[in-house]
Design a protein around this motif. Structure first.
Motif, PDB file in Angstrom:
ATOM      1  N   LEU A   1      -8.974  -0.454  -8.502  1.00 30.33           N
ATOM      2  CA  LEU A   1      -7.967   0.522  -8.068  1.00 30.33           C
ATOM      3  C   LEU A   1      -7.238   1.121  -9.266  1.00 30.33           C
ATOM      4  O   LEU A   1      -6.924   2.316  -9.271  1.00 30.33           O
ATOM      5  CB  LEU A   1      -6.967  -0.131  -7.116  1.00 30.33           C
ATOM      6  CG  LEU A   1      -7.457  -0.420  -5.707  1.00 30.33           C
ATOM      7  CD1 LEU A   1      -6.450  -1.265  -4.941  1.00 30.33           C
ATOM      8  CD2 LEU A   1      -7.749   0.872  -4.964  1.00 30.33           C
TER       9      LEU A   1
ATOM     10  N   GLU B   1      -3.100  -0.696   9.641  1.00 29.06           N
ATOM     11  CA  GLU B   1      -1.649  -0.918   9.630  1.00 29.06           C
ATOM     12  C   GLU B   1      -1.186  -1.583  10.930  1.00 29.06           C
ATOM     13  O   GLU B   1      -0.325  -2.469  10.909  1.00 29.06           O
ATOM     14  CB  GLU B   1      -0.908   0.404   9.414  1.00 29.06           C
ATOM     15  CG  GLU B   1      -0.999   0.900   7.994  1.00 29.06           C
ATOM     16  CD  GLU B   1      -0.399   2.281   7.781  1.00 29.06           C
ATOM     17  OE1 GLU B   1      -0.033   2.584   6.639  1.00 29.06           O
ATOM     18  OE2 GLU B   1      -0.290   3.060   8.762  1.00 29.06           O
TER      19      GLU B   1
ATOM     20  N   ASP C   1      -4.082  -0.087   0.251  1.00 29.65           N
ATOM     21  CA  ASP C   1      -3.816   0.812  -0.878  1.00 29.65           C
ATOM     22  C   ASP C   1      -4.971   1.780  -1.091  1.00 29.65           C
ATOM     23  O   ASP C   1      -4.760   2.978  -1.296  1.00 29.65           O
ATOM     24  CB  ASP C   1      -3.560   0.012  -2.157  1.00 29.65           C
ATOM     25  CG  ASP C   1      -2.239  -0.734  -2.119  1.00 29.65           C
ATOM     26  OD1 ASP C   1      -1.294  -0.232  -1.483  1.00 29.65           O
ATOM     27  OD2 ASP C   1      -2.163  -1.813  -2.726  1.00 29.65           O
ATOM     28  N   CYS C   2      -6.184   1.277  -1.028  1.00 27.41           N
ATOM     29  CA  CYS C   2      -7.348   2.136  -1.213  1.00 27.41           C
ATOM     30  C   CYS C   2      -7.396   3.222  -0.143  1.00 27.41           C
ATOM     31  O   CYS C   2      -7.637   4.393  -0.450  1.00 27.41           O
ATOM     32  CB  CYS C   2      -8.626   1.297  -1.184  1.00 27.41           C
ATOM     33  SG  CYS C   2     -10.112   2.267  -1.489  1.00 27.41           S
TER      34      CYS C   2
ATOM     35  N   ASN D   1      -8.496  -2.877   2.626  1.00 26.44           N
ATOM     36  CA  ASN D   1      -7.503  -2.665   1.574  1.00 26.44           C
ATOM     37  C   ASN D   1      -6.662  -1.431   1.895  1.00 26.44           C
ATOM     38  O   ASN D   1      -7.149  -0.296   1.848  1.00 26.44           O
ATOM     39  CB  ASN D   1      -8.187  -2.517   0.211  1.00 26.44           C
ATOM     40  CG  ASN D   1      -7.194  -2.501  -0.911  1.00 26.44           C
ATOM     41  OD1 ASN D   1      -6.491  -1.510  -1.108  1.00 26.44           O
ATOM     42  ND2 ASN D   1      -7.103  -3.599  -1.633  1.00 26.44           N
TER      43      ASN D   1
ATOM     44  N   ARG E   1      -4.886   4.442   1.554  1.00 26.15           N
ATOM     45  CA  ARG E   1      -3.798   5.408   1.312  1.00 26.15           C
ATOM     46  C   ARG E   1      -4.197   6.407   0.224  1.00 26.15           C
ATOM     47  O   ARG E   1      -3.950   7.610   0.349  1.00 26.15           O
ATOM     48  CB  ARG E   1      -2.533   4.663   0.912  1.00 26.15           C
ATOM     49  CG  ARG E   1      -1.869   3.962   2.070  1.00 26.15           C
ATOM     50  CD  ARG E   1      -0.554   3.307   1.661  1.00 26.15           C
ATOM     51  NE  ARG E   1      -0.035   2.519   2.752  1.00 26.15           N
ATOM     52  CZ  ARG E   1       0.115   1.193   2.733  1.00 26.15           C
ATOM     53  NH1 ARG E   1      -0.172   0.512   1.643  1.00 26.15           N
ATOM     54  NH2 ARG E   1       0.570   0.559   3.783  1.00 26.15           N
ATOM     55  N   TYR E   2      -4.802   5.892  -0.845  1.00 23.83           N
ATOM     56  CA  TYR E   2      -5.239   6.783  -1.928  1.00 23.83           C
ATOM     57  C   TYR E   2      -6.355   7.711  -1.456  1.00 23.83           C
ATOM     58  O   TYR E   2      -6.401   8.880  -1.855  1.00 23.83           O
ATOM     59  CB  TYR E   2      -5.690   5.986  -3.140  1.00 23.83           C
ATOM     60  CG  TYR E   2      -4.553   5.362  -3.924  1.00 23.83           C
ATOM     61  CD1 TYR E   2      -3.476   6.116  -4.361  1.00 23.83           C
ATOM     62  CD2 TYR E   2      -4.557   4.005  -4.226  1.00 23.83           C
ATOM     63  CE1 TYR E   2      -2.437   5.554  -5.078  1.00 23.83           C
ATOM     64  CE2 TYR E   2      -3.518   3.421  -4.950  1.00 23.83           C
ATOM     65  CZ  TYR E   2      -2.465   4.204  -5.369  1.00 23.83           C
ATOM     66  OH  TYR E   2      -1.434   3.644  -6.077  1.00 23.83           O
TER      67      TYR E   2
ATOM     68  N   LYS F   1      -7.778  -5.030  -7.455  1.00 24.62           N
ATOM     69  CA  LYS F   1      -6.724  -4.267  -8.139  1.00 24.62           C
ATOM     70  C   LYS F   1      -7.217  -3.605  -9.420  1.00 24.62           C
ATOM     71  O   LYS F   1      -6.756  -2.527  -9.771  1.00 24.62           O
ATOM     72  CB  LYS F   1      -5.506  -5.139  -8.425  1.00 24.62           C
ATOM     73  CG  LYS F   1      -5.662  -6.135  -9.537  1.00 24.62           C
ATOM     74  CD  LYS F   1      -4.380  -6.913  -9.738  1.00 24.62           C
ATOM     75  CE  LYS F   1      -4.578  -8.025 -10.736  1.00 24.62           C
ATOM     76  NZ  LYS F   1      -3.399  -8.860 -10.862  1.00 24.62           N
TER      77      LYS F   1
ATOM     78  N   THR G   1      -7.141   5.014 -10.205  1.00 25.87           N
ATOM     79  CA  THR G   1      -5.852   5.688 -10.371  1.00 25.87           C
ATOM     80  C   THR G   1      -5.778   6.403 -11.719  1.00 25.87           C
ATOM     81  O   THR G   1      -5.240   7.512 -11.812  1.00 25.87           O
ATOM     82  CB  THR G   1      -4.705   4.670 -10.224  1.00 25.87           C
ATOM     83  OG1 THR G   1      -4.778   4.108  -8.909  1.00 25.87           O
ATOM     84  CG2 THR G   1      -3.351   5.329 -10.414  1.00 25.87           C
TER      85      THR G   1
ATOM     86  N   TYR H   1     -12.858   5.344  -5.297  1.00 28.93           N
ATOM     87  CA  TYR H   1     -12.102   4.917  -4.113  1.00 28.93           C
ATOM     88  C   TYR H   1     -13.046   4.682  -2.925  1.00 28.93           C
ATOM     89  O   TYR H   1     -12.880   3.731  -2.163  1.00 28.93           O
ATOM     90  CB  TYR H   1     -11.036   5.940  -3.720  1.00 28.93           C
ATOM     91  CG  TYR H   1      -9.818   5.949  -4.600  1.00 28.93           C
ATOM     92  CD1 TYR H   1      -9.117   4.780  -4.890  1.00 28.93           C
ATOM     93  CD2 TYR H   1      -9.326   7.142  -5.138  1.00 28.93           C
ATOM     94  CE1 TYR H   1      -7.982   4.793  -5.685  1.00 28.93           C
ATOM     95  CE2 TYR H   1      -8.191   7.163  -5.932  1.00 28.93           C
ATOM     96  CZ  TYR H   1      -7.530   5.989  -6.199  1.00 28.93           C
ATOM     97  OH  TYR H   1      -6.402   6.007  -6.984  1.00 28.93           O
TER      98      TYR H   1
END
Length: 144
Positions: free
Chosen positions: A45, A103, A76-77, A74, A79-80, A42, A49, A64
């Motif tokens: 990340l 997913e 979130d990573c 991960n 998605r970014y 986190k 961000t 990223y």
């Protein structure tokens, strides 16, 4: 002044500066937190961000990508990565496919509660027929 290795303090200060749109200062605290807890993704990340919010897209993209190499599971990573690649007009299909696959894996891991009516299970019903010496058990399949 703050205690430089107190993770709660570093987190609070990083979030405070990020919410105040002072991303350069926030990065200092998140990077320090990442040094203290290197296995906690986190913090990295949060740094990436901050770079993205500063419009330093190339630095954010590189970070990223590094995070994705170290932590390919991960969400979130990923998605970014999809988002920043779209914004920069870069090919994002590899990350998008990786994200969809991950997913689906997450859905399957959480699926037993959702699909339990579709599976049969082996239940054990045991009743002694002759208590003296011999008894038997009946096994049958029953829908949950």
């Amino acid at each position: 002044r703050y205690y430089p290795s107190n993770i709660e303090t570093l987190s609070w200060l990083g979030v405070y500066y990020a919410k105040s749109d002072l991303y350069e200062k926030a990065i200092q605290f998140f990077e320090r937190a990442a040094m203290i807890q290197p296995n906690d993704v986190k913090w990295k990340l949060m740094v990436a961000t901050c770079y993205r919010k500063m419009n330093a897209y190339q630095q954010a993209l590189k970070l990223y990508q590094d995070i994705n190499q170290q932590h390919p599971d991960n969400l979130d990573c990923l998605r970014y990565l999809v988002m920043i690649c779209k914004d920069l007009g870069l090919n994002y299909e590899t990350y998008s496919m990786q994200l969809k696959k991950l997913e689906r894996v997450q859905e399957v891991k959480q699926a037993p509660q959702n699909y339990e009516d579709q599976f049969l299970s082996l239940i054990h019903i045991s009743e002694p027929t002759r208590p003296e010496r011999i008894s038997y058990a009946v096994f049958c399949l029953k829908k949950k």
